[in-house]
Design a protein around this motif. Structure first.
Motif, PDB file in Angstrom:
ATOM      1  N   THR A  29      11.061  40.841 -11.417  1.00 53.63           N
ATOM      2  CA  THR A  29      12.088  41.004 -10.401  1.00 53.63           C
ATOM      3  C   THR A  29      13.172  41.937 -10.918  1.00 53.63           C
ATOM      4  N   SER A  30      13.845  42.563  -9.993  1.00 51.97           N
ATOM      5  CA  SER A  30      15.006  43.389 -10.362  1.00 51.97           C
ATOM      6  C   SER A  30      16.281  42.793  -9.783  1.00 51.97           C
ATOM      7  N   ASP A  31      16.191  41.574  -9.258  1.00 49.09           N
ATOM      8  CA  ASP A  31      17.320  40.962  -8.568  1.00 49.09           C
ATOM      9  C   ASP A  31      17.896  39.762  -9.312  1.00 49.09           C
ATOM     10  N   THR A  32      17.942  39.819 -10.642  1.00 50.12           N
ATOM     11  CA  THR A  32      18.416  38.658 -11.398  1.00 50.12           C
ATOM     12  C   THR A  32      19.912  38.400 -11.222  1.00 50.12           C
ATOM     13  N   GLY A  33      20.656  39.370 -10.745  1.00 51.53           N
ATOM     14  CA  GLY A  33      22.085  39.174 -10.509  1.00 51.53           C
ATOM     15  C   GLY A  33      22.365  38.087  -9.487  1.00 51.53           C
ATOM     16  N   ASP A  89       9.819  38.281   3.937  1.00 52.88           N
ATOM     17  CA  ASP A  89       8.391  38.196   3.639  1.00 52.88           C
ATOM     18  C   ASP A  89       8.065  38.803   2.280  1.00 52.88           C
ATOM     19  N   ALA A  90       8.643  39.944   1.977  1.00 48.85           N
ATOM     20  CA  ALA A  90       8.350  40.617   0.713  1.00 48.85           C
ATOM     21  C   ALA A  90       8.963  39.896  -0.475  1.00 48.85           C
ATOM     22  N   LEU A  91      10.074  39.181  -0.263  1.00 51.07           N
ATOM     23  CA  LEU A  91      10.800  38.569  -1.371  1.00 51.07           C
ATOM     24  C   LEU A  91      10.623  37.058  -1.469  1.00 51.07           C
ATOM     25  N   ARG A  92       9.813  36.478  -0.630  1.00 48.87           N
ATOM     26  CA  ARG A  92       9.665  35.015  -0.646  1.00 48.87           C
ATOM     27  C   ARG A  92       8.994  34.503  -1.911  1.00 48.87           C
ATOM     28  N   ALA A  96      13.352  35.476  -9.028  1.00 46.58           N
ATOM     29  CA  ALA A  96      14.805  35.281  -9.070  1.00 46.58           C
ATOM     30  C   ALA A  96      15.290  34.561  -7.822  1.00 46.58           C
ATOM     31  N   PHE A  97      14.800  34.956  -6.661  1.00 43.94           N
ATOM     32  CA  PHE A  97      15.209  34.288  -5.433  1.00 43.94           C
ATOM     33  C   PHE A  97      14.733  32.841  -5.417  1.00 43.94           C
ATOM     34  N   LYS A  98      13.525  32.603  -5.898  1.00 41.97           N
ATOM     35  CA  LYS A  98      13.029  31.225  -5.943  1.00 41.97           C
ATOM     36  C   LYS A  98      13.909  30.366  -6.851  1.00 41.97           C
ATOM     37  N   MET A  99      14.273  30.897  -8.014  1.00 37.26           N
ATOM     38  CA  MET A  99      15.141  30.154  -8.929  1.00 37.26           C
ATOM     39  C   MET A  99      16.522  29.937  -8.310  1.00 37.26           C
ATOM     40  N   ALA A 100      17.033  30.948  -7.602  1.00 42.12           N
ATOM     41  CA  ALA A 100      18.356  30.853  -6.990  1.00 42.12           C
ATOM     42  C   ALA A 100      18.405  29.765  -5.919  1.00 42.12           C
ATOM     43  N   VAL A 101      17.279  29.502  -5.304  1.00 42.25           N
ATOM     44  CA  VAL A 101      17.215  28.478  -4.268  1.00 42.25           C
ATOM     45  C   VAL A 101      16.840  27.122  -4.865  1.00 42.25           C
ATOM     46  N   GLY A 102      16.517  27.102  -6.148  1.00 41.43           N
ATOM     47  CA  GLY A 102      16.228  25.835  -6.818  1.00 41.43           C
ATOM     48  C   GLY A 102      14.753  25.541  -6.993  1.00 41.43           C
ATOM     49  N   ARG A 103      13.937  26.568  -6.918  1.00 41.43           N
ATOM     50  CA  ARG A 103      12.490  26.380  -7.088  1.00 41.43           C
ATOM     51  C   ARG A 103      12.034  27.068  -8.362  1.00 41.43           C
ATOM     52  N   LEU A 104      10.956  26.568  -8.928  1.00 36.11           N
ATOM     53  CA  LEU A 104      10.415  27.177 -10.138  1.00 36.11           C
ATOM     54  C   LEU A 104       9.871  28.561  -9.810  1.00 36.11           C
ATOM     55  N   PRO A 105      10.038  29.533 -10.720  1.00 33.56           N
ATOM     56  CA  PRO A 105       9.681  30.917 -10.401  1.00 33.56           C
ATOM     57  C   PRO A 105       8.187  31.155 -10.178  1.00 33.56           C
ATOM     58  N   GLU A 106       7.335  30.450 -10.885  1.00 32.55           N
ATOM     59  CA  GLU A 106       5.899  30.703 -10.722  1.00 32.55           C
ATOM     60  C   GLU A 106       5.192  29.575  -9.985  1.00 32.55           C
ATOM     61  N   SER A 107       5.493  28.331 -10.319  1.00 40.07           N
ATOM     62  CA  SER A 107       4.769  27.214  -9.713  1.00 40.07           C
ATOM     63  C   SER A 107       5.473  26.619  -8.504  1.00 40.07           C
ATOM     64  N   GLY A 108       6.711  27.018  -8.267  1.00 43.03           N
ATOM     65  CA  GLY A 108       7.447  26.494  -7.115  1.00 43.03           C
ATOM     66  C   GLY A 108       6.931  27.074  -5.812  1.00 43.03           C
ATOM     67  N   ALA A 109       7.100  26.324  -4.743  1.00 46.56           N
ATOM     68  CA  ALA A 109       6.656  26.781  -3.425  1.00 46.56           C
ATOM     69  C   ALA A 109       7.393  28.060  -3.040  1.00 46.56           C
ATOM     70  N   ASP A 110       6.710  28.912  -2.281  1.00 43.71           N
ATOM     71  CA  ASP A 110       7.320  30.139  -1.806  1.00 43.71           C
ATOM     72  C   ASP A 110       8.480  29.811  -0.869  1.00 43.71           C
TER      73      ASP A 110
END
Length: 181
Positions: A29-33, A89-92, A96-110
């Motif tokens: 990701t390039s959106d870690t900010g 759709d492209a970023l779901r 970084a977005f998954k982590m920001a919403v409280g989901r695991l980056p790889e195993s968390g639900a989209d």
């Protein structure tokens, strides 16, 4: 390529150091900010406050994305420079977005899709919008140790006034110089 070391033969060293290439970076990701913005948002509780203002008509047993998660995701998308809901759709699956919403980056639900975000954006009616406005005023007032007796909002009458375009507009004709118009 030697898969154990990730060294691609034939690349020259840089400043005396060998160049290592690897193609096993996983999701990138390039959106870690937005992770910093997510921490600030969660401390202020903006998404939760706004979600509390909206009546959720969905069947609770079928909900995969809470209103607060969707609001947080949408706000972070806008803050990261993705104002169009189609970007959902492209970023779901973006880590970084998954982590920001409280989901695991790889195993968390989209995260939610563009149609889900569109339904969210069309969900609040007039009463919910007024409640949401009041919630944002509360966030603002909560930022003060003592709420000021008076708050002056200096809002320009148009976007042109805010951008300085009024002066340029006054020097331009309002209509094209076409005699047939």
């Amino acid at each position: 390529m030697d898969e154990g070391t990730g060294i691609l033969p034939g690349l020259p060293p840089v400043a005396g150091k060998p160049v290592h290439l690897s193609f096993d970076g996983g999701q990138m990701t390039s959106d870690t900010g937005i992770l910093l913005l997510a921490v600030i948002e969660q401390r202020l509780g903006i998404a939760a406050r706004l979600a509390d203002c909206i009546e959720d008509p969905r069947a609770p047993e079928r909900v995969r994305h809470t209103l607060a998660e969707m609001i947080r995701y949408r706000a972070l998308l806008i803050a990261a420079g993705y104002p169009d809901g189609n970007d959902c759709d492209a970023l779901r699956t973006d880590p970084a977005f998954k982590m920001a919403v409280g989901r695991l980056p790889e195993s968390g639900a989209d995260l939610c899709s563009q149609p889900t975000i569109s339904r969210l954006e069309n969900l609040p009616g007039p009463i919910a919008l007024k409640r949401m406005m009041a919630a944002m005023v509360e966030v603002f007032c909560d930022s003060f140790e003592q709420v000021p007796r008076r708050i002056v909002l200096d809002i320009p009458g148009s976007w042109r006034a805010a951008t300085g375009a009024v002066q340029r507009l006054l020097r331009q004709p309002l209509l094209p110089a076409d005699p047939h118009l």
